[in-house]
Design a protein around this motif. Structure first.
Motif, mmCIF file in Angstrom:
data_model
loop_
_atom_site.group_PDB
_atom_site.id
_atom_site.type_symbol
_atom_site.label_atom_id
_atom_site.label_comp_id
_atom_site.label_asym_id
_atom_site.label_seq_id
_atom_site.Cartn_x
_atom_site.Cartn_y
_atom_site.Cartn_z
ATOM 1 N N VAL A 101 0.866 -1.179 0.000
ATOM 2 C CA VAL A 101 0.000 0.000 0.000
ATOM 3 C C VAL A 101 0.904 1.231 0.000
ATOM 4 O O VAL A 101 1.527 1.552 1.000
ATOM 5 N N THR A 102 0.973 1.870 -1.150
ATOM 6 C CA THR A 102 1.830 3.047 -1.298
ATOM 7 C C THR A 102 0.998 4.228 -1.777
ATOM 8 O O THR A 102 -0.144 4.064 -2.233
ATOM 9 N N ASP A 103 1.593 5.393 -1.709
ATOM 10 C CA ASP A 103 0.914 6.598 -2.184
ATOM 11 C C ASP A 103 0.665 6.557 -3.692
ATOM 12 O O ASP A 103 -0.181 7.284 -4.196
ATOM 13 N N GLU A 104 1.400 5.710 -4.398
ATOM 14 C CA GLU A 104 1.234 5.608 -5.849
ATOM 15 C C GLU A 104 -0.024 4.833 -6.241
ATOM 16 O O GLU A 104 -0.477 4.913 -7.378
ATOM 17 N N VAL A 105 -0.582 4.058 -5.317
ATOM 18 C CA VAL A 105 -1.779 3.273 -5.611
ATOM 19 C C VAL A 105 -3.000 4.174 -5.444
ATOM 20 O O VAL A 105 -3.200 4.761 -4.381
ATOM 21 N N ALA A 106 -3.793 4.276 -6.491
ATOM 22 C CA ALA A 106 -5.032 5.069 -6.405
ATOM 23 C C ALA A 106 -5.961 4.434 -5.377
ATOM 24 O O ALA A 106 -6.019 3.207 -5.252
ATOM 25 N N VAL A 107 -6.679 5.260 -4.657
ATOM 26 C CA VAL A 107 -7.586 4.763 -3.619
ATOM 27 C C VAL A 107 -8.563 3.749 -4.205
ATOM 28 O O VAL A 107 -8.846 2.714 -3.585
ATOM 29 N N THR A 108 -9.075 4.010 -5.385
ATOM 30 C CA THR A 108 -10.038 3.097 -6.008
ATOM 31 C C THR A 108 -9.408 1.776 -6.437
ATOM 32 O O THR A 108 -10.130 0.831 -6.760
ATOM 33 N N ASP A 109 -8.074 1.697 -6.430
ATOM 34 C CA ASP A 109 -7.374 0.469 -6.821
ATOM 35 C C ASP A 109 -6.756 -0.272 -5.640
ATOM 36 O O ASP A 109 -6.009 -1.235 -5.829
ATOM 37 N N LEU A 110 -7.049 0.146 -4.426
ATOM 38 C CA LEU A 110 -6.433 -0.475 -3.250
ATOM 39 C C LEU A 110 -6.743 -1.962 -3.121
ATOM 40 O O LEU A 110 -5.969 -2.711 -2.537
ATOM 41 N N HIS A 111 -7.858 -2.384 -3.698
ATOM 42 C CA HIS A 111 -8.206 -3.805 -3.615
ATOM 43 C C HIS A 111 -7.292 -4.685 -4.481
ATOM 44 O O HIS A 111 -7.339 -5.907 -4.376
ATOM 45 N N HIS A 112 -6.433 -4.063 -5.267
ATOM 46 C CA HIS A 112 -5.467 -4.824 -6.060
ATOM 47 C C HIS A 112 -4.139 -5.013 -5.328
ATOM 48 O O HIS A 112 -3.249 -5.696 -5.836
ATOM 49 N N ALA A 171 -25.432 1.681 -1.620
ATOM 50 C CA ALA A 171 -25.867 0.287 -1.525
ATOM 51 C C ALA A 171 -25.761 -0.460 -2.849
ATOM 52 O O ALA A 171 -25.723 -1.691 -2.869
ATOM 53 N N THR A 172 -25.701 0.259 -3.965
ATOM 54 C CA THR A 172 -25.637 -0.400 -5.267
ATOM 55 C C THR A 172 -24.219 -0.441 -5.831
ATOM 56 O O THR A 172 -24.000 -1.010 -6.897
ATOM 57 N N ALA A 173 -23.284 0.150 -5.116
ATOM 58 C CA ALA A 173 -21.911 0.254 -5.627
ATOM 59 C C ALA A 173 -21.087 -0.980 -5.295
ATOM 60 O O ALA A 173 -21.359 -1.704 -4.340
ATOM 61 N N ARG A 174 -20.071 -1.164 -6.107
ATOM 62 C CA ARG A 174 -19.033 -2.150 -5.822
ATOM 63 C C ARG A 174 -17.849 -1.319 -5.343
ATOM 64 O O ARG A 174 -17.306 -0.513 -6.089
ATOM 65 N N ILE A 175 -17.469 -1.498 -4.083
ATOM 66 C CA ILE A 175 -16.430 -0.688 -3.460
ATOM 67 C C ILE A 175 -15.267 -1.595 -3.101
ATOM 68 O O ILE A 175 -15.433 -2.565 -2.357
ATOM 69 N N LEU A 176 -14.115 -1.299 -3.657
ATOM 70 C CA LEU A 176 -12.916 -2.124 -3.453
ATOM 71 C C LEU A 176 -13.204 -3.596 -3.733
ATOM 72 O O LEU A 176 -12.756 -4.486 -3.027
ATOM 73 N N GLY A 177 -13.978 -3.822 -4.773
ATOM 74 C CA GLY A 177 -14.265 -5.186 -5.215
ATOM 75 C C GLY A 177 -15.354 -5.897 -4.431
ATOM 76 O O GLY A 177 -15.649 -7.053 -4.708
ATOM 77 N N LEU A 178 -15.955 -5.204 -3.461
ATOM 78 C CA LEU A 178 -17.006 -5.823 -2.647
ATOM 79 C C LEU A 178 -18.324 -5.102 -2.849
ATOM 80 O O LEU A 178 -18.365 -3.880 -2.949
ATOM 81 N N GLU A 179 -19.392 -5.877 -2.860
ATOM 82 C CA GLU A 179 -20.729 -5.292 -2.895
ATOM 83 C C GLU A 179 -21.202 -5.102 -1.463
ATOM 84 O O GLU A 179 -20.969 -5.961 -0.605
ATOM 85 N N VAL A 180 -21.855 -3.990 -1.216
ATOM 86 C CA VAL A 180 -22.359 -3.695 0.127
ATOM 87 C C VAL A 180 -23.274 -4.826 0.603
ATOM 88 O O VAL A 180 -23.189 -5.269 1.754
ATOM 89 N N ALA A 181 -24.130 -5.326 -0.277
ATOM 90 C CA ALA A 181 -25.059 -6.401 0.091
ATOM 91 C C ALA A 181 -24.309 -7.656 0.532
ATOM 92 O O ALA A 181 -24.753 -8.366 1.449
ATOM 93 N N GLU A 182 -23.184 -7.919 -0.105
ATOM 94 C CA GLU A 182 -22.380 -9.089 0.254
ATOM 95 C C GLU A 182 -21.852 -8.959 1.688
ATOM 96 O O GLU A 182 -21.936 -9.893 2.480
ATOM 97 N N VAL A 183 -21.347 -7.793 2.021
ATOM 98 C CA VAL A 183 -20.808 -7.587 3.371
ATOM 99 C C VAL A 183 -21.946 -7.594 4.387
ATOM 100 O O VAL A 183 -21.796 -8.138 5.483
ATOM 101 N N ARG A 184 -23.081 -7.032 4.023
ATOM 102 C CA ARG A 184 -24.249 -7.093 4.923
ATOM 103 C C ARG A 184 -24.631 -8.541 5.202
ATOM 104 O O ARG A 184 -25.000 -8.887 6.330
#
Length: 149
Positions: free
Chosen positions: A35-46, A123-136
């Protein structure tokens, strides 16, 4: 050391405070360093940290999940959905660890905190590769475990 199914290498044992020994100092440093400053926040799941955290969570290495995902959380901006999703996963891992430690009230409280983080996410977004419904759904599973303990 065993490999997680289709994922990163697992630590040699699950750490449960007060029950098993802690991992050696620096054990997770290489993973967290992904996890570095070069990694975009939206790509942290990579990153290796996110991937390991997910693998650890799925394999029941809850303390270890928290340890590596903290590096991801620290990289996310305050008030962002990425921060809330990361915090939700960290706290859900902590809730499951508390079940293992026979601390059900703490686990219930953490599940409530996870729900709070998820409520701030689209609730409809995929955030860092996860769906909110999945985590719920994982929260529901965790609460069912609490009801039977």
């Amino acid at each position: 050391m065993p490999d997680a199914p289709d994922g990163p290498e697992l630590p040699p044992h699950v750490y449960v405070p007060g029950v098993t020994r802690r991992h050696p100092e620096g054990w997770f440093d290489r993973i967290k360093a992904s996890v570095t400053d070069e990694v975009a926040v939206t790509d942290l799941h990579h990153t290796a940290a996110w991937q390991a955290g997910r693998a650890y969570f799925d394999a029941g290495y809850y303390w270890e999940c928290h340890e590596v995902l903290e590096a991801v959380w620290m990289r996310t901006p305050e008030g962002s959905q990425e921060r809330d999703m990361t915090q939700a996963l960290i706290q859900l891992a902590n809730a499951r660890l508390k079940i293992t430690m026979q601390r059900p009230r703490a686990a219930w409280r953490l599940c409530n905190m996870v729900e709070g983080h998820l409520a701030r996410c689209d609730a409809t977004a995929r955030i860092l590769g996860l769906e909110v419904a999945e985590v719920r759904h994982w929260v529901v599973q965790t609460r069912k475990t609490l009801e039977t303990t």
